[in-house]
Enzyme design. Structure first.
Site, PDB file in Angstrom:
ATOM      1  N   GLU A  47      65.775  48.556  60.623  1.00 13.51           N
ATOM      2  CA  GLU A  47      64.770  48.130  61.604  1.00 13.51           C
ATOM      3  C   GLU A  47      64.505  46.633  61.473  1.00 13.51           C
ATOM      4  OE1 GLU A  47      59.959  48.299  62.061  1.00 13.51           O
ATOM      5  OE2 GLU A  47      60.954  49.781  60.795  1.00 13.51           O
ATOM      6  N   ASP A  51      65.378  44.134  64.577  1.00 13.46           N
ATOM      7  CA  ASP A  51      64.360  43.334  65.254  1.00 13.46           C
ATOM      8  C   ASP A  51      64.915  41.953  65.602  1.00 13.46           C
ATOM      9  OD1 ASP A  51      61.444  42.709  65.961  1.00 13.46           O
ATOM     10  OD2 ASP A  51      61.823  41.222  64.401  1.00 13.46           O
ATOM     11  N   ASP A 120      60.485  51.529  66.397  1.00 16.26           N
ATOM     12  CA  ASP A 120      61.130  51.176  65.128  1.00 16.26           C
ATOM     13  C   ASP A 120      62.534  51.775  65.041  1.00 16.26           C
ATOM     14  OD1 ASP A 120      58.810  49.882  64.459  1.00 16.26           O
ATOM     15  OD2 ASP A 120      58.113  51.406  63.037  1.00 16.26           O
ATOM     16  N   GLU A 123      65.016  49.839  67.158  1.00 15.50           N
ATOM     17  CA  GLU A 123      65.440  48.613  66.480  1.00 15.50           C
ATOM     18  C   GLU A 123      66.426  48.929  65.361  1.00 15.50           C
ATOM     19  OE1 GLU A 123      61.747  45.500  67.110  1.00 15.50           O
ATOM     20  OE2 GLU A 123      61.685  46.840  65.374  1.00 15.50           O
TER      21      GLU A 123
END
Length: 232
Positions: A47, A51, A120, A123
């Site tokens: 994650e 991002d 989350d 990502e």
């Protein structure tokens, strides 16, 4: 690229089809779908990577699509796409929740459909695609996933977020930019609450904001500052 589909569940295989990407390393996909409540080998590192990769892929696409826009306008467009509610919507369109590996408590509390977990996990999936296939592959996946949102973008209708609005207002008055400080982060790692303080020293102004991410808390603190500045 051909994935070893024998290691994937039916739900994971169908997710790959919807994602439009076949993993060479199925273990990356499984980790991207594993919540910390289910296993210590969870998705949070992916994650973290995803991002930044998502931000890169969206930035590159916006750079190509809008050659006439300045940096600030591109930043606002990106912010309108790379936010929790949009990520959660995309995750729902992919039916990511059906493939998530959650602990019993999270499953019972509806974690498979919680915005924060879905965002989350998306990502994490993007991070996994990057590790598995590289920058070109992940950009293609991101553009495909966000196609509808990219097509609807209109720079003329994207409002400025509170932090940007506050900063520009202070700059027009030749004042220093606000300082944001994290005061508190509480709750479980997968369900945290952040409290942030926004200080504008030259105006002796201090506000606080709260949110499920530090970014959201900063935006709320900036909004509170704008509200106070608007009060006679």
């Amino acid at each position: 690229m051909r994935a070893n589909l024998q290691r994937l569940s039916k739900a994971q295989t169908e997710l790959c089809h919807r994602l439009g990407y076949a993993f060479a390393d199925p273990a990356l996909l499984e980790r991207a779908l594993t919540h910390r409540s289910h296993s210590s080998n969870h998705y949070e590192r992916l994650e973290f990577l995803g991002d930044s990769v998502l931000s890169f892929a969206v930035s590159a696409e916006l750079y190509d699509r809008f050659p006439e826009l300045a940096e600030g306008e591109l930043t606002r467009l990106r912010a309108s796409l790379v936010k929790q509610d949009t990520l959660a919507q995309v995750a729902r369109q992919l039916a990511v929740g059906e493939s998530l590996l959650l602990g019993g408590g999270e499953m019972k509390s509806g974690g498979f459909d919680r915005d924060s977990i879905l965002a989350d996990a998306l990502e994490a999936l993007i991070g996994a695609v990057f590790l598995d296939g590289g920058a070109v592959a992940v950009r293609a996946v991101v553009v495909r996933l966000f196609h509808e949102y990219l097509e609807q973008l209109d720079p003329r209708t994207i409002p400025k977020d509170p932090k940007t609005t506050l900063q520009e207002r202070l700059q027009k008055q030749a004042l220093a930019t606000p300082v944001y400080s994290l005061l508190e982060a509480s709750g479980d790692a997968h369900n945290q609450t952040f409290v942030v303080e926004c200080q504008i020293a030259e105006l002796s102004l201090c506000t606080r904001g709260e949110g499920s991410t530090r970014r959201a808390a900063e935006q709320q603190a900036a909004q509170q500052a704008l509200a106070q500045l608007a009060t006679p």
